[in-house]
Design a protein around this motif. Structure first.
Motif, PDB file in Angstrom:
ATOM      1  N   GLU A 162       0.855  -1.180   0.000  1.00  0.00           N
ATOM      2  CA  GLU A 162       0.000   0.000   0.000  1.00  0.00           C
ATOM      3  C   GLU A 162       0.898   1.239   0.000  1.00  0.00           C
ATOM      4  O   GLU A 162       1.466   1.603   1.032  1.00  0.00           O
ATOM      5  N   PRO A 163       1.053   1.894  -1.161  1.00  0.00           N
ATOM      6  CA  PRO A 163       1.958   3.044  -1.223  1.00  0.00           C
ATOM      7  C   PRO A 163       1.362   4.278  -0.562  1.00  0.00           C
ATOM      8  O   PRO A 163       0.148   4.395  -0.372  1.00  0.00           O
ATOM      9  N   GLU A 164       2.241   5.207  -0.224  1.00  0.00           N
ATOM     10  CA  GLU A 164       1.816   6.517   0.255  1.00  0.00           C
ATOM     11  C   GLU A 164       2.342   7.567  -0.692  1.00  0.00           C
ATOM     12  O   GLU A 164       3.548   7.586  -1.009  1.00  0.00           O
ATOM     13  N   VAL A 165       1.459   8.454  -1.171  1.00  0.00           N
ATOM     14  CA  VAL A 165       1.829   9.475  -2.147  1.00  0.00           C
ATOM     15  C   VAL A 165       1.314  10.832  -1.682  1.00  0.00           C
ATOM     16  O   VAL A 165       0.494  10.922  -0.774  1.00  0.00           O
ATOM     17  N   ARG A 166       1.809  11.891  -2.324  1.00  0.00           N
ATOM     18  CA  ARG A 166       1.383  13.252  -1.989  1.00  0.00           C
ATOM     19  C   ARG A 166       0.182  13.648  -2.841  1.00  0.00           C
ATOM     20  O   ARG A 166       0.142  13.361  -4.038  1.00  0.00           O
ATOM     21  N   GLY A 167      -0.801  14.305  -2.217  1.00  0.00           N
ATOM     22  CA  GLY A 167      -1.970  14.728  -2.968  1.00  0.00           C
ATOM     23  C   GLY A 167      -2.686  15.882  -2.300  1.00  0.00           C
ATOM     24  O   GLY A 167      -2.323  16.317  -1.203  1.00  0.00           O
ATOM     25  N   ALA A 168      -3.728  16.391  -2.988  1.00  0.00           N
ATOM     26  CA  ALA A 168      -4.534  17.506  -2.473  1.00  0.00           C
ATOM     27  C   ALA A 168      -5.969  17.314  -2.923  1.00  0.00           C
ATOM     28  O   ALA A 168      -6.246  16.664  -3.933  1.00  0.00           O
ATOM     29  N   LEU A 169      -6.883  17.887  -2.157  1.00  0.00           N
ATOM     30  CA  LEU A 169      -8.299  17.765  -2.485  1.00  0.00           C
ATOM     31  C   LEU A 169      -8.713  18.687  -3.623  1.00  0.00           C
ATOM     32  O   LEU A 169      -9.752  18.480  -4.249  1.00  0.00           O
ATOM     33  N   VAL A 170      -7.885  19.714  -3.876  1.00  0.00           N
ATOM     34  CA  VAL A 170      -8.204  20.708  -4.898  1.00  0.00           C
ATOM     35  C   VAL A 170      -7.069  20.772  -5.916  1.00  0.00           C
ATOM     36  O   VAL A 170      -5.885  20.758  -5.542  1.00  0.00           O
ATOM     37  N   GLN A 171      -7.410  20.841  -7.181  1.00  0.00           N
ATOM     38  CA  GLN A 171      -6.402  20.967  -8.228  1.00  0.00           C
ATOM     39  C   GLN A 171      -5.721  22.325  -8.139  1.00  0.00           C
ATOM     40  O   GLN A 171      -6.364  23.350  -7.943  1.00  0.00           O
ATOM     41  N   GLY A 172      -4.386  22.309  -8.281  1.00  0.00           N
ATOM     42  CA  GLY A 172      -3.652  23.563  -8.267  1.00  0.00           C
ATOM     43  C   GLY A 172      -2.188  23.336  -7.976  1.00  0.00           C
ATOM     44  O   GLY A 172      -1.824  22.357  -7.310  1.00  0.00           O
ATOM     45  N   GLY A 173      -1.336  24.220  -8.473  1.00  0.00           N
ATOM     46  CA  GLY A 173       0.096  24.097  -8.245  1.00  0.00           C
ATOM     47  C   GLY A 173       0.630  22.795  -8.799  1.00  0.00           C
ATOM     48  O   GLY A 173       0.402  22.445  -9.956  1.00  0.00           O
ATOM     49  N   ALA A 174       1.355  22.042  -7.957  1.00  0.00           N
ATOM     50  CA  ALA A 174       1.935  20.766  -8.396  1.00  0.00           C
ATOM     51  C   ALA A 174       0.887  19.674  -8.544  1.00  0.00           C
ATOM     52  O   ALA A 174       1.135  18.653  -9.199  1.00  0.00           O
ATOM     53  N   TYR A 175      -0.292  19.879  -7.978  1.00  0.00           N
ATOM     54  CA  TYR A 175      -1.306  18.819  -7.938  1.00  0.00           C
ATOM     55  C   TYR A 175      -2.204  18.898  -9.172  1.00  0.00           C
ATOM     56  O   TYR A 175      -3.234  19.590  -9.175  1.00  0.00           O
ATOM     57  N   GLN A 176      -1.794  18.181 -10.223  1.00  0.00           N
ATOM     58  CA  GLN A 176      -2.487  18.253 -11.505  1.00  0.00           C
ATOM     59  C   GLN A 176      -2.926  16.887 -12.039  1.00  0.00           C
ATOM     60  O   GLN A 176      -3.555  16.821 -13.094  1.00  0.00           O
ATOM     61  N   LEU A 181       0.458   8.064  -9.562  1.00  0.00           N
ATOM     62  CA  LEU A 181      -0.851   7.513  -9.902  1.00  0.00           C
ATOM     63  C   LEU A 181      -0.700   6.143 -10.550  1.00  0.00           C
ATOM     64  O   LEU A 181      -1.433   5.207 -10.219  1.00  0.00           O
ATOM     65  N   PHE A 182       0.246   6.023 -11.462  1.00  0.00           N
ATOM     66  CA  PHE A 182       0.434   4.751 -12.162  1.00  0.00           C
ATOM     67  C   PHE A 182       0.719   3.623 -11.174  1.00  0.00           C
ATOM     68  O   PHE A 182       0.102   2.553 -11.234  1.00  0.00           O
ATOM     69  N   PHE A 183       1.629   3.857 -10.235  1.00  0.00           N
ATOM     70  CA  PHE A 183       1.977   2.795  -9.286  1.00  0.00           C
ATOM     71  C   PHE A 183       0.884   2.601  -8.235  1.00  0.00           C
ATOM     72  O   PHE A 183       0.718   1.490  -7.719  1.00  0.00           O
ATOM     73  N   LEU A 184       0.128   3.634  -7.943  1.00  0.00           N
ATOM     74  CA  LEU A 184      -1.046   3.478  -7.089  1.00  0.00           C
ATOM     75  C   LEU A 184      -2.030   2.517  -7.756  1.00  0.00           C
ATOM     76  O   LEU A 184      -2.620   1.640  -7.101  1.00  0.00           O
ATOM     77  N   GLN A 185      -2.180   2.637  -9.059  1.00  0.00           N
ATOM     78  CA  GLN A 185      -3.092   1.761  -9.798  1.00  0.00           C
ATOM     79  C   GLN A 185      -2.543   0.346  -9.894  1.00  0.00           C
ATOM     80  O   GLN A 185      -3.302  -0.630  -9.814  1.00  0.00           O
ATOM     81  N   VAL A 186      -1.256   0.200 -10.072  1.00  0.00           N
ATOM     82  CA  VAL A 186      -0.658  -1.135 -10.119  1.00  0.00           C
ATOM     83  C   VAL A 186      -0.894  -1.858  -8.789  1.00  0.00           C
ATOM     84  O   VAL A 186      -1.222  -3.050  -8.761  1.00  0.00           O
ATOM     85  N   GLN A 187      -0.736  -1.136  -7.677  1.00  0.00           N
ATOM     86  CA  GLN A 187      -0.926  -1.747  -6.364  1.00  0.00           C
ATOM     87  C   GLN A 187      -2.403  -1.922  -6.028  1.00  0.00           C
ATOM     88  O   GLN A 187      -2.773  -2.796  -5.246  1.00  0.00           O
ATOM     89  N   GLY A 188      -3.262  -1.084  -6.586  1.00  0.00           N
ATOM     90  CA  GLY A 188      -4.696  -1.224  -6.376  1.00  0.00           C
ATOM     91  C   GLY A 188      -5.245  -0.538  -5.150  1.00  0.00           C
ATOM     92  O   GLY A 188      -6.445  -0.620  -4.876  1.00  0.00           O
ATOM     93  N   SER A 189      -4.403   0.140  -4.383  1.00  0.00           N
ATOM     94  CA  SER A 189      -4.842   0.861  -3.191  1.00  0.00           C
ATOM     95  C   SER A 189      -3.712   1.795  -2.778  1.00  0.00           C
ATOM     96  O   SER A 189      -2.606   1.732  -3.325  1.00  0.00           O
TER      97      SER A 189
END
Length: 356
Positions: free
Chosen positions: A99-113, A175-183
């Protein structure tokens, strides 16, 4: 082909702390008790006969209620009394996921695209024709007919109009590796963590991009690991998108609320995965819920890795009775083990003994 053996022929059976897998068995019994007795769990031949329906597990699960959860000796005796081991004749191949841990945000903007998408409203599944136990047909309805759903490239380009972002990531490779792992777990800018679970896919074929990079001579065949593939994608941002698009498979997610931090996400059986004690299998060969015992090696230490697992999940690249993808949990060690695990060995399937 399955070969009947005794528990004394399972290398490392007596040394394994099989009681550690007991919570996974108890959890699946609770789940199976809620299903109609004719619910298909998978399997083929002998495994389908004795473990392929939810009702086949009722005697085992009823007997399990009498076992003291804290009595390791009683748990081992229970397993030996209620299951018959079979060795899978074909050489085993064991991989790992986490189960990977990645950086994200609830709102699109800046680096979060990069959007993490919820299951689209127009995604349709229909039973496989002529095979009620086969993989369902997945697609979308166009002019009254079911047509294949959009590919990864189509979805990334925004052609799937019915999709809805759950949140936004800082890196498309994440995102790609999140999808490979499935969660996965997404750490938000304020430090809060959201957990995401699998909620369907587009029905397109899964293509390991490590194989693509080998074909392109970007990586040597013996150098393909999750870490080396990720390293190449990160180092070649202008080419990474086209390589990732070679895997047309695309996974959609849902937010997991109230999930136990000590456990993994729900697997295909609908119960939370237990790190190091649950695995994804090919349900066409091994029914969901079935205990399996694997005899392989730890990719990090090189030492023998022999333990009891519960088949509680499925995977796109897991095909055949001798394949298992072990859920290894979350964190740096789990990531390293999962990335490097591509081990040979032997698999044993533990089939419920017929009730008298």
């Amino acid at each position: 082909m399955l070969v009947q053996v005794g528990f004394d022929q399972l290398p490392g059976w007596q040394a394994d702390h099989v009681e550690q897998a007991w919570p996974a068995l108890v959890a699946e019994c609770r789940r199976l008790a809620l299903l109609p007795v004719d619910t298909a769990l998978g399997g083929h031949g002998l495994t389908q006969t004795y473990a392929g329906r939810a009702g086949a597990w009722l005697p085992v699960c009823q007997a399990a209620r009498t076992v003291d959860d804290g009595d390791a000796f009683a748990i081992r005796r229970f397993l030996e009394a209620h299951f018959q081991p079979y060795r899978v004749a074909q050489p085993g191949l064991f991989t790992g996921y986490y189960e990977p841990e990645v950086r994200g945000a609830l709102v699109q903007g800046g680096a979060y695209q990069t959007p993490v998408l919820a299951r689209p409203a127009d995604l349709v599944q229909e039973p496989a024709p002529n095979d009620p136990h086969g993989a369902p047909l997945v697609g979308r309805v166009e002019h009254g007919a079911l047509v294949p759903y959009w590919t990864r490239a189509d979805i990334t380009a925004g052609r799937a109009a019915a999709t809805r972002p759950l949140l936004w990531l800082a890196d498309p490779v994440d995102l790609f590796f999140l999808q490979v792992q499935g969660s996965g777990r997404v750490r938000l800018p304020d430090g809060a963590v959201m957990r995401l679970g699998y909620d369907g896919k587009n029905g397109r074929p899964y293509t390991p991009i490590g194989r693509v990079l080998v074909q392109q001579q970007a990586l040597a065949p013996d150098a393909v690991t999750m870490q080396s593939v990720r390293g190449w994608l990160t180092a070649h941002p202008s080419e990474a998108g086209a390589v990732m698009d070679r895997n047309e498979d695309y996974v959609f997610f849902r937010v997991l609320s109230g999930a136990d931090e000590r456990l993994g996400p729900p697997g295909a059986l609908g119960v939370a995965l237990l790190p190091g004690r649950t695995a994804a299998v090919d349900r066409a060969a091994v029914p969901l819920g079935t205990p399996i015992f694997v005899d392989t090696t730890d990719p990090v230490t090189g030492q023998a890795w022999r333990r009891l697992l519960l088949a509680q999940d499925v995977g796109s690249d897991v095909v055949g009775a001798s394949r298992a993808d072990v859920f290894l949990g979350a964190g740096a060690l789990a990531e390293r083990q999962a990335g490097e695990m591509h081990q040979g060995g032997v698999e044993y399937v533990l089939v419920p003994r017929p009730s008298e």
